[in-house]
Design an enzyme around this catalytic site. Structure first.
Site, PDB file in Angstrom:
ATOM      1  N   SER A 225       0.829  -1.199   0.000  1.00  0.00           N
ATOM      2  CA  SER A 225       0.000   0.000   0.000  1.00  0.00           C
ATOM      3  C   SER A 225       0.867   1.253   0.000  1.00  0.00           C
ATOM      4  O   SER A 225       1.692   1.430  -0.878  1.00  0.00           O
ATOM      5  CB  SER A 225      -0.937  -0.064   1.209  1.00  0.00           C
ATOM      6  N   ASP A 452      -8.946  -3.648  -6.193  1.00  0.00           N
ATOM      7  CA  ASP A 452      -8.404  -3.087  -4.949  1.00  0.00           C
ATOM      8  C   ASP A 452      -9.143  -1.792  -4.624  1.00  0.00           C
ATOM      9  O   ASP A 452      -9.221  -0.891  -5.456  1.00  0.00           O
ATOM     10  CB  ASP A 452      -6.907  -2.814  -5.123  1.00  0.00           C
ATOM     11  N   HIS A 480      -7.474  -5.597  -0.776  1.00  0.00           N
ATOM     12  CA  HIS A 480      -6.342  -4.678  -0.833  1.00  0.00           C
ATOM     13  C   HIS A 480      -5.041  -5.443  -0.681  1.00  0.00           C
ATOM     14  O   HIS A 480      -4.818  -6.114   0.325  1.00  0.00           O
ATOM     15  CB  HIS A 480      -6.487  -3.646   0.283  1.00  0.00           C
TER      16      HIS A 480
END
Length: 511
Positions: A225, A452, A480
């Site tokens: 991320s 995502d 995610h």
């Protein structure tokens, strides 16, 4: 519903761990995208940091060691003050030749890398990887154990998370602006010294000191991320010192804050559409039958009801629109939370908001005693320093509401207003959107998940295209990030790269 740029590992990994972006050698300004791959000499003023010896001690669960590393608070003036950074590691378990250290970061910005390592990565990463790498984490400056940014008391944060972020009139708009200003003022009051020095560039420079202190010639790294932006920034600053880098759930550093917020809004809509398509086929779906769009309209109508009349939760806090929206968004990070979300919505629609409130509390890292981890404070501090604000005032937001609501009829209005937060930040942004090429770096694996919610797939496409040595690995699925989330295809490709240095073939797609 302060979800602006909060991008991190999946809810499942966070729950297991128990636990949203940019510049150069002068500090927080953007580094050149055409940096040379040559190994830059360590500046004389930094040599003592690079030469320091860490004093390791046993900590946490058996097998873990912890230490404190020093870095300059201000890289422009390193002689003035130090910052102390928390480091943890689990040494390679063997068998096989040790490959060095593997630094991990779970995202955020604001997620504790040390907490992630100790509760998940060091036991959840594949055994062959743990056998040959020392698993290492450092909490970035301003985060958790590394001189954390502090902003509000628990009661103040409770009030902040309940502020209406879909204002219906000038009065409600004024209350929202007051809340944003109060949040910023609290951060300045409690953390003024560190606020100008928590940029992603400074955190990346800290990582290079750690690389040297650990005795590694090159950095090996897995960032999830926001951690992908941190890793890409490292590669931009130190391409010749970049080893095997995995950037999972990639960000696009070329985007300005407003476009990034709008893309993320669309990402949450994509994730919700996948949830709704699954939900309407089930007998226990609280959003009824029909199409995902119809389910979205029912959810938005329910949010509007909560805006007018919050429901009980069994606590002094009631579930209003803002907390309910945050609870739903929290469940979008991982499809394994969809069952919990269906149950939570069913209960909330029946007048009991406790389950949705629990989801929101997990997202905000609120403890049962009413205290909060510093995730949201560090998140704002890093984001507001890395990029100029998306909006400068309410009128600016209103002009963009149609675009955000087009991106997501369910979440667009609230996420647009949430993006106003940095407009009142006390420290001016030092970073700027720019392409990252990292010319001369070894092959870098960029991982993108097609549905995502927090880091849309097109960001991975963009970053892989920007990086001179980027290779895109695609996971066709929900949730995610992708590594360690159940796809043998993804895990095998990344493990092979980490252990052998061979990136996946260009265009490789997994399900």
């Amino acid at each position: 519903m302060d979800t602006r740029h909060l991008i991190r590992i999946s809810a499942t990994a966070l729950a297991t761990a128990g636990l949203l972006i940019s510049g150069c050698s002068s500090g927080g300004t953007s580094p050149s995208a055409s940096a040379s791959a040559a190994q830059p000499a360590v500046p004389a003023a930094l040599k003592t940091y690079y030469a320091q010896k860490l004093s390791w001690r046993e900590c946490g669960a058996p097998g873990f060691q912890c230490a404190t590393m020093k870095a300059p608070l201000d890289y422009k003036k390193p002689e003035r003050a130090d910052i102390k950074l928390a480091v943890s590691r689990m040494k390679a378990t063997g068998p096989g030749k040790r490959l060095g250290s593997l630094l991990v970061n779970p995202g955020g910005p604001g997620g504790s890398a040390v907490g992630y390592l100790q509760a998940y990565a060091a036991i959840g990463y594949p055994a062959p990887v743990r056998a040959r790498y020392d698993m290492v984490a450092v909490d970035p400056r301003g985060v958790s154990r590394s001189e954390p940014v502090q902003c509000l008391t628990g009661k103040e944060m409770d009030a902040y998370t309940q502020v209406d972020q879909t204002p219906d009139d000038r009065g409600e708009t004024g209350k929202l602006v007051t809340a944003f200003k109060g949040f910023a003022a609290g951060c300045e009051k409690r953390s003024a010294a560190i606020l100008p020095h928590v940029s992603t560039v400074e955190a990346a420079r800290d990582m290079d000191i750690l690389r040297a202190v650990l005795g590694d010639r090159k950095l090996s790294y897995v960032g999830a991320s926001y951690g992908t932006f941190l890793g890409a920034t490292y590669a931009e600053l130190f391409p010749g010192r970049s080893g095997r880098l995995v950037l999972d759930g990639a960000m696009d550093p070329s985007l300005p804050s407003r476009e990034m917020s709008r893309d993320q809004t669309a990402g949450f809509e994509t994730a919700f559409q996948a949830f709704a398509a699954d939900c309407v086929k089930r007998k226990d779906c609280p959003l009824g039958t029909g199409t995902p769009n119809q389910a979205g309209k029912r959810l938005k109508a329910f949010f509007d009801q909560l805006d007018a009349k919050p429901v009980r939760t069994g606590q002094s806090r009631r579930l209003g629109e803002s907390l309910a929206t945050t609870g739903v968004i929290a469940a979008m990070y991982d499809e394994s939370a969809w069952t919990e979300l269906r149950g939570g919505l069913t209960r909330a629609m029946g007048g009991d908001g406790a389950a949705l409130l629990a989801l929101a509390d997990t997202y905000y890292e609120r403890s049962d005693d009413g205290s909060y981890q510093n995730l949201m404070y560090a998140n704002a501090a890093v984001n507001c320093l890395d990029l100029p604000p998306a909006f400068t005032g309410p009128d600016d937001v209103r002009t963009q509401l149609p675009d955000f609501e087009k991106a997501s009829p369910v979440f667009g209005e609230g996420l647009a207003w949430a993006s106003l937060n940095c407009g009142y930040w006390p420290t001016k942004a030092t970073g700027a959107p720019h392409r990252i090429e990292a010319k001369g770096a070894a092959p870098i694996v960029v991982v993108g998940t097609t549905r995502d919610p927090a880091t849309p797939y097109k960001w991975a496409l963009s970053l892989a295209g920007q990086l001179d040595s980027g290779t895109l690995l695609t996971y066709d699925g929900d949730g995610h990030t992708a590594y360690g989330r159940g796809s043998d295809c993804i895990d095998t490709a990344i493990n092979t790269y980490l252990l052998e240095g061979t990136p996946p073939k260009p265009g490789k797609k997994c399900t």
